[in-house]
Enzyme design. Structure first.
Site, PDB file in Angstrom:
ATOM      1  CB  ALA A   1      -0.916   0.004   1.233  1.00 36.61           C
ATOM      2  CG  HIS A   2       4.451   3.470   2.301  1.00 39.34           C
ATOM      3  ND1 HIS A   2       5.325   4.271   1.601  1.00 39.34           N
ATOM      4  CD2 HIS A   2       4.234   4.094   3.484  1.00 39.34           C
ATOM      5  CE1 HIS A   2       5.631   5.331   2.335  1.00 39.34           C
ATOM      6  NE2 HIS A   2       4.981   5.254   3.480  1.00 39.34           N
ATOM      7  N   PRO A   3       3.687   4.014  -1.055  1.00 34.95           N
ATOM      8  CG  PRO A   3       3.106   6.220  -1.487  1.00 34.95           C
ATOM      9  CD  PRO A   3       3.002   5.164  -0.441  1.00 34.95           C
TER      10      PRO A   3
END
Length: 332
Positions: free
Chosen positions: A83-85
């Site tokens: 989910a994290h860039p």
């Protein structure tokens, strides 16, 4: 340089699911004399682990190189989802002076580390923040824009040639490292019934950059909305890049009010990694009438709802407390 000089590193590694890889990185850090692993934040949904460690500058930078070595051997970004860039296996690796160090010394050390990681491990390296080689490279979001999936095209642009290493490494991606001031990584939790769009709307109103040219309420705050599957809820994920100018309590209570306007509910918040004592105490000062410094810290934990997703241990999460304990145990 003073003999008691200390530096902190907060390495963000794109692995939050493989316990063996996470353990190997932790062991590489702890295995360095005069280097202390203070905390590791493992996120399966983000598929990311944040390793916070500190100690003597030589030891901390040696440990950081070993993190890159383990990541290059064990993490393949072609199979990474989360989910994290992120832009690479070690997404970002900042260094923060704690005591007895000039920022120029840290900048020089990041340049040496970047060259070593680029040449020995074949990793494209971008320097950012205080170490940036050009103004457009200071901001992490600008370097990360397009993420790993857009990296091959990005590095072909003249303005985005890596500072060190090859132009591209398909398996590793790239990394961002540099000297920077303290940054507080912190997430505001919404009720499980609240949708992702609500988190995104709150984030745009809070963050300094706002949305479409309309500034937000808190310069010095970056924020995005995302969903945390592990806890079945959405969060406003915040980076406080100016902790001297941003009051956590003001941000949190403003988020509570905005959420209510949108028919949602803030349940608490989550600290990622560690926080310097003065910034947490500052968040509690308006809510504590006795108990001195300890009272302000405990008030901040209560007001910010930092125990929302699990117990919050001041001794383990306040930077100075955690570091003092580790050093004392190491000197026994």
């Amino acid at each position: 340089m003073p003999q008691n000089a200390l530096v902190e590193c907060i390495a963000n590694v794109s692995e939050g699911r493989n316990a063996t890889t996470i353990s190997l990185i932790a062991a590489a850090i702890s295995g360095q004399p005069d280097c202390y692993l203070l905390h590791q934040d493992v996120g399966a949904d983000a598929n990311r682990t944040v390793f916070t460690f500190a100690g003597a500058p030589d030891a901390v930078f040696a440990a950081a190189y070993l993190i890159y070595k383990v990541a290059a051997e064990r993490i393949d970004m072609r199979r990474h989802t989360g989910a994290h860039p992120r832009v690479g296996a070690v997404d970002v690796c900042p260094f923060v002076p704690i005591r007895g160090l000039d920022v120029n010394d840290i900048i020089a050390r990041t340049q040496v580390l970047g060259k070593e990681v680029g040449e020995k491990l074949g990793v494209p390296v971008f320097l950012y923040e205080e170490s940036a080689s050009a103004p457009h490279r200071r901001n992490l979001a600008a370097i990360r824009r397009g993420e790993y999936e857009g990296l091959a095209d990005k590095v072909r642009q003249t303005d985005w040639k890596p500072d060190y290493g090859p132009g591209y490494n398909e398996a590793f991606g790239a990394t961002v490292l540099g000297a920077r001031p303290f940054l507080i990584a912190w997430n505001i939790n919404l009720d499980v019934k609240d949708p992702l769009e609500t988190a995104r709307r709150i984030a745009t109103r809070l963050r300094g950059s706002g949305l479409r040219g309309v500034p937000g309420l808190f310069p010095g705050l970056k924020a995005i909305g995302w969903r945390l599957e592990e806890y079945g809820r959405c969060q406003v994920s915040c980076n406080v890049v100016d902790p001297e100018g941003v009051d956590l309590a003001a941000v949190f209570l403003t988020a509570v009010n905005i959420a209510q306007e949108l028919g949602a509910r803030v349940t608490g918040s989550e600290l990622i990694g560690l926080i310097p004592l003065k910034y947490l105490a500052n968040a509690g000062k308006a809510f504590s009438w006795e108990g001195g410094e300890r009272g302000r810290l405990e008030a901040a934990v209560s007001v910010l709802g930092l125990a929302d997703l699990g117990p919050f241990d001041l001794e383990a999460r306040v930077l100075e407390f955690a570091l003092e304990k580790q050093i004392a145990e190491g000197n026994k």
